[in-house]
Design an enzyme around this catalytic site. Sequence first.
Site, mmCIF file in Angstrom:
data_model
loop_
_atom_site.group_PDB
_atom_site.id
_atom_site.type_symbol
_atom_site.label_atom_id
_atom_site.label_comp_id
_atom_site.label_asym_id
_atom_site.label_seq_id
_atom_site.Cartn_x
_atom_site.Cartn_y
_atom_site.Cartn_z
ATOM 1 C CD GLU A 1 -1.703 -2.329 1.366
ATOM 2 O OE1 GLU A 1 -0.539 -2.390 2.273
ATOM 3 O OE2 GLU A 1 -2.630 -3.144 1.705
ATOM 4 C CG HIS B 1 -10.219 -7.377 7.744
ATOM 5 N ND1 HIS B 1 -9.257 -7.478 8.707
ATOM 6 C CD2 HIS B 1 -9.677 -7.282 6.675
ATOM 7 C CE1 HIS B 1 -8.214 -8.074 7.931
ATOM 8 N NE2 HIS B 1 -8.471 -7.902 6.724
#
Lengths: 341, 383, 321
Positions: A70, A139
């Site tokens: 990322e 998450h």
Amino acid sequence: MSKKSYRTAINEALRQEMRRDPAVILMGEDIAGGAGAPGEQDAWGGVLGVTKGLVGEFGRERVLDTPLSESAYIGAAAGAAATGLRPVAELMFVDFVGVCFDQIFNQAAKFRYMFGGNARTPLVIRAMYGAGFRAASQHSQCLYPLFTHIPGLKVVLPSSAYEAKGLLIQSIRDDDPVIFLENKVQYDEEEDVPDEAYTIPFGEANLTREGRDVTIVAFGRMVKIANEAADRLLKQGISCTVLDPRTVSPLDTGTILDCVQETGRLVIVDEASPRCNMATDVSALVAQEAFGALKAPIRMVCPPHVPVPFAPNLEDLYVPNADRVEAAVRAVMGFKARELA
Amino acid sequence: MAGIIPLTMPKFGLAMTEGKIASWTVPEGARIETGQEIADIETTKITNGYESPVKGILRRRVAAEQQDLPVGALIAVVADASVPDSDIDAFIAAFEAEFATGHTGEQAETAPEPLTLDVGGRAIRYLETGREHAGTPIVLIHGFGGDLNNWMFTQPVLAADRRTIALDLPGHGGSSKDVGAGDLTTLSRAVTGLLAALDIPKAHLVGHSLGGAVALRMALDTPNRVASLSLIAPASFGEEIDGGFIAGFIEASRRKQMQPVLEKLFKDKSLVSRDMADDLLKYKRLDGVAAALGTIAATNFANGRQQEILSGRLTELRGLPVQIVWGDADEILPVAHAANLPAGIATHILPDSGHMPQMEKAAEVNRLIADLVATADARFQPT
Amino acid sequence: MQMNRADLLHAYRTMRTIREFEERLHLEFATGEIPGFVHLYAGEEASAVGVCMHLTDRDKIASTHRGHGHCIAKGVEVQGMMSEIYGRKDGVCGGKGGSMHIADLSKGMLGANGIVGGGPPLICGAALTAKTLKTGGVAVAFYGDGASNQGTTLESLNLASIWKLPAIFVCEDNGYAESTASSYSVGGSQAKRAEGFGIPCQEVDGFDFFAVHEAARVAIERARNGGGPSMLHVRLARYFGHFEGDATTYRAPGEVERIRNEQDCLRRFRQQVSDAALLDSGELDVVDREAAEAVELSVRGAKAGAPPTEADLLTDVYVAY
């Protein structure tokens, strides 16, 4: 116009903007899927299938599967945006921002100011947020307050399929970095969505219900929950305005204050962790600018200050629901000034 | 159970899925006539009087006031006095049982859907109903900022015995947002083109506001294609127009701004619902709409004045049946434009109506259109 | 490779301008007139100039906190830079960026960067733009031995490698990450790291302008021709502290003095071009004077410049909000 899911609406927005503007590219982990693998190309189309089919039309030149990296690809998206592309980078789960926050808040967000107004960074970062997916603490977060805190970013929370398409097209055409957050439990929700491209301007709240008694400001998926509570309450004689800000940066403070002036009571429904979230932000705004209009203390309906739990029963306790909103509205309706003493 | 006629929740416009009886205006047991208003039906978009499609005795009001019902649900039963109550009860039970078991799905599938045709490089969306009927078709042309849904109370009634086509002008509804110069000629050619594509050599034109001017332009340019003209509050009958309405409509980006603009359209301001404003805002957000409306406004209504005046040319339409319908409380185009027209043109000024008589006075407007269509057909039909 | 006179003069003038700029800042900073802090590039000039000589405005570079040299080498105006460092409204960033954020996108200069390791991912993006839009451009990340240990740098090497980006990673290894020696902080070697990602690496003597210039030529040509990324590991030295005010007690006594006397890139350049009879010392002296004058003028201009106004506080955050 036809019924489309939140997922399809987002896919259609990406497809139409990629057709319209060759500078629009997509990048992210598994957004096509199967890169370099012996099997099917476009194997995933994103972890929840949102970008399915786009690599077939636009090719791997414009639909770039990235490594699980990322920092590099979000930073690359920022660099590409500053040099002529309009990247839409997918961060998958917004929780992953922890490994690329620098690229977002120190780089993309600040270029324009640090460079004296000479930079344009038309970057969109798409990510899923929110609980209810049994995905536990890493998450399931909302995190939009973090982005809202950063000057230079715009933060978008589409509350339905129609909103998602128009706001995403607006995000892609916008010349500033935009964090576009999709609620992962809403992907299959359907409503009428125009086939044509359209834009919904940022910073213009939408009143999904209009009432006299209480203003409910709700964010993202919470708009639906607030509507449900408002509909129930209406049958019991309490009429609520439900305000969907659509974007939390910019925030339509004018409409929020107008509604509070009209109703005199405010309930805020925010799925983000309760400290320094949008609910506290809106509360502070109203306390400072419309204190005189308030007939009762502001109520915030938020999760507890704990990480999102895994066990389904705990997670269901965690996320605000219509019952809690209803109770909060009743509480502000039943408030008598002497209770302050 | 012969002689028992169900009345069901009508579908006003494409998007309506449910409605409710706001109030019954006729008691149970009353004798009702075809076309008589027997209830007010409220949808999220608009409230409208419901006219009975049949005559007889209103034996049972099945729908309670304020009860939400899907389109197609039973709202009332009409039958002769001779039918026993037990038969009525049995009929209602049977209807509701069948309706509950998926009949709704079937109904939704058979509801007409708008189609799109390429007309000279532009996509034109249209809704065709009553296709099974013979006779010269009726074509409905909406006004500035409108779309085929403006005929939600007109088209279903006319289509009961006539092929009826409502279309979206270029720049509007689901049609292409390319309006070219945005002038009456360009717009009327889109209508002509659509009719050619549909193999319709001749049609009765019904035009509202800007659509009225479009219809008139078409009648002047292609007289052989036009069987009659019903012009409802038509543009091009004088210079005056509420420029503030046009500018406000173009400007408005929020419901709060749109609502007061739309209220100018109606005598009864309460007809403007949240959904009506929302739908228009959704339309205005589509790519190309802002430019299209801007072009049409600049071409036709520059500086708050109508630019192309066609009413003086009505005399050129030799023998064509023409009628003008206007609401007496029109705030957009002054009803005075209906005065001093050439002889032979029927003019109907409807009381208690604003700029949208086809919605506010739907029953009367529908009757006027049907009458003119019948007259025109009789005149040209070899006997 | 033989360079023509004009290029040689340009190279020397640019290096000399950087040196003058930094040495003057060293003096001016001590007077307390310059806000914040500055990181000086003096000593490393051959690297910025040797690389940027091959670039045009369509090519992009990303720099570091020690960015003045890269800016000047990429063509950013000296006056605009000096005014920026003084926090003036007519600075290249309107006084909102300062020393660590000088950028001029019109020159392909994507900014100095206050975040160590901030540049390499951005350069992947700039290279991706060049590749996607087929501009023929390349993108260069300058970064130090400190940033070579950042995950962003290593991730960027990987990304550039798998996407075959027209990117050049120039690791300017001055031996110190702040006060920590690279001999301590860097495991393995820069070249082996590059090799691990399938990227060729050239070890370069950063005191030798011609060595940098030639290595950069090869890497940039390779990138322009679709050959993918390269790394240059440039060993050099900074003459001042990590930031102005750093007493550099971590360096060996006499270390900087020795390098200045024996290895200095400007001195070496003069020697090389004189030995080869390419330029005579008279014309180089003229350049020295002109560079000094240009910097002197810029300091005077910056001191006389007006600060941003109160209204400027709120502008330039968004294109539209």
